[in-house]
Design a protein around this motif. Structure first.
Motif, PDB file in Angstrom:
ATOM      1  N   THR A  77     -14.885  12.206  -8.905  1.00 54.77           N
ATOM      2  CA  THR A  77     -14.041  11.011  -9.062  1.00 54.77           C
ATOM      3  C   THR A  77     -13.768  10.412  -7.692  1.00 54.77           C
ATOM      4  O   THR A  77     -13.285  11.100  -6.802  1.00 54.77           O
ATOM      5  N   HIS A  79     -11.999   8.303  -4.666  1.00 55.66           N
ATOM      6  CA  HIS A  79     -10.615   8.047  -4.245  1.00 55.66           C
ATOM      7  C   HIS A  79     -10.633   7.119  -3.054  1.00 55.66           C
ATOM      8  O   HIS A  79     -11.572   7.177  -2.266  1.00 55.66           O
ATOM      9  N   PRO A  80      -9.642   6.260  -2.910  1.00 57.16           N
ATOM     10  CA  PRO A  80      -8.459   6.123  -3.745  1.00 57.16           C
ATOM     11  C   PRO A  80      -8.801   5.442  -5.068  1.00 57.16           C
ATOM     12  O   PRO A  80      -9.567   4.494  -5.121  1.00 57.16           O
ATOM     13  N   ILE A  81      -8.192   5.963  -6.126  1.00 56.19           N
ATOM     14  CA  ILE A  81      -8.357   5.383  -7.458  1.00 56.19           C
ATOM     15  C   ILE A  81      -6.969   5.146  -8.053  1.00 56.19           C
ATOM     16  O   ILE A  81      -6.070   5.979  -7.902  1.00 56.19           O
ATOM     17  N   GLN A  82      -6.825   4.035  -8.695  1.00 57.70           N
ATOM     18  CA  GLN A  82      -5.530   3.616  -9.232  1.00 57.70           C
ATOM     19  C   GLN A  82      -5.638   3.468 -10.740  1.00 57.70           C
ATOM     20  O   GLN A  82      -6.439   2.673 -11.234  1.00 57.70           O
ATOM     21  N   TYR A 103     -10.850   1.373  -8.203  1.00 58.29           N
ATOM     22  CA  TYR A 103     -10.957   2.099  -6.943  1.00 58.29           C
ATOM     23  C   TYR A 103     -11.652   1.245  -5.902  1.00 58.29           C
ATOM     24  O   TYR A 103     -12.321   0.258  -6.224  1.00 58.29           O
ATOM     25  N   ALA A 162      -7.086  -0.104  -3.390  1.00 60.36           N
ATOM     26  CA  ALA A 162      -6.498   0.705  -4.463  1.00 60.36           C
ATOM     27  C   ALA A 162      -5.366   1.560  -3.906  1.00 60.36           C
ATOM     28  O   ALA A 162      -5.460   2.085  -2.799  1.00 60.36           O
ATOM     29  N   ASN A 163      -4.305   1.691  -4.673  1.00 63.38           N
ATOM     30  CA  ASN A 163      -3.190   2.579  -4.348  1.00 63.38           C
ATOM     31  C   ASN A 163      -3.305   3.799  -5.245  1.00 63.38           C
ATOM     32  O   ASN A 163      -2.977   3.733  -6.427  1.00 63.38           O
ATOM     33  N   ASP A 164      -3.821   4.888  -4.681  1.00 65.26           N
ATOM     34  CA  ASP A 164      -4.085   6.076  -5.485  1.00 65.26           C
ATOM     35  C   ASP A 164      -2.789   6.585  -6.108  1.00 65.26           C
ATOM     36  O   ASP A 164      -1.839   6.899  -5.409  1.00 65.26           O
ATOM     37  N   ASN A 165      -2.755   6.636  -7.424  1.00 64.56           N
ATOM     38  CA  ASN A 165      -1.571   7.119  -8.143  1.00 64.56           C
ATOM     39  C   ASN A 165      -1.905   8.294  -9.054  1.00 64.56           C
ATOM     40  O   ASN A 165      -1.182   8.584  -9.990  1.00 64.56           O
ATOM     41  N   THR A 166      -3.011   8.970  -8.757  1.00 60.38           N
ATOM     42  CA  THR A 166      -3.426  10.057  -9.644  1.00 60.38           C
ATOM     43  C   THR A 166      -2.612  11.329  -9.474  1.00 60.38           C
ATOM     44  O   THR A 166      -2.595  12.156 -10.375  1.00 60.38           O
TER      45      THR A 166
END
Length: 180
Positions: A77, A79-82, A103, A162-166
């Motif tokens: 996956t 990153h960063p992924i939102q 992302y 993207a603002n990674d929020n995972t």
């Protein structure tokens, strides 16, 4: 090619001889079919949702189906992924989530995946009318307009990283690159 140069052969994304799960490209992994659910907003602050007035937890009727994808906690996956949506769904008696995701990569490219096959129906007024209502159509159309305008101006990933929020989402891993 499969026998002489397996790495150059064509196969389903995540299967041998050279597995490359689809989330490497799309950010999300196919999980199940057939399914039907509401699209539930996870990150209303995303630039993609500008002008929709969407709120966290707001549901858009029937926008998820008939196949769906999700963010998985795998090394494949990006990153960063939102996560833009995180929609509870049941498919073949298994409970899970369908996720729309965005992302970005260092080159400035941005990638958006709706997480649902039904998004295309939502772009035509009255499309899939037995599943969706007017607000679902209007929402998908506005998000798509935001996306196309940003991508046309390019590069979307530079203008809208993207603002990674995972970490907050806590996605489950896939089953070895296989859909559960």
């Amino acid at each position: 090619m499969h026998a002489t140069n397996p790495a150059e052969s064509t196969q389903d994304w995540r299967y041998p001889p050279h597995p490359r799960p689809e989330n490497v490209l799309t950010g999300v992994l196919y999980e199940c079919n057939p399914a039907n659910a509401d699209f539930v907003v996870y990150d209303p602050a995303s630039w993609l949702l500008a002008g929709t007035d969407a709120k966290a937890g707001q549901a858009f009727k029937g926008l998820v189906g008939v196949e769906y994808d999700r963010i998985v906690a795998d090394s494949s996956t990006p990153h960063p992924i939102q996560a833009i949506s995180h929609s509870p769904i049941t498919c073949r008696k298994t409970r899970s989530y369908a996720d729309a995701a965005y992302y970005t990569v260092p080159s400035g490219a941005g990638v958006f995946a709706t997480g649902t096959m039904r998004w295309n129906c939502a772009l035509a007024d009255g499309g899939c009318s037995d599943k969706m209502d007017g607000p679902a159509h209007a929402f998908a159309q506005k998000v798509t307009a935001n996306l196309l305008l940003a991508f046309a101006a390019g590069p979307a990933g530079k203008a809208h990283p993207a603002n990674d929020n995972t970490a907050r989402l806590k996605p489950a891993p896939s089953e070895g690159g296989q859909a559960p």
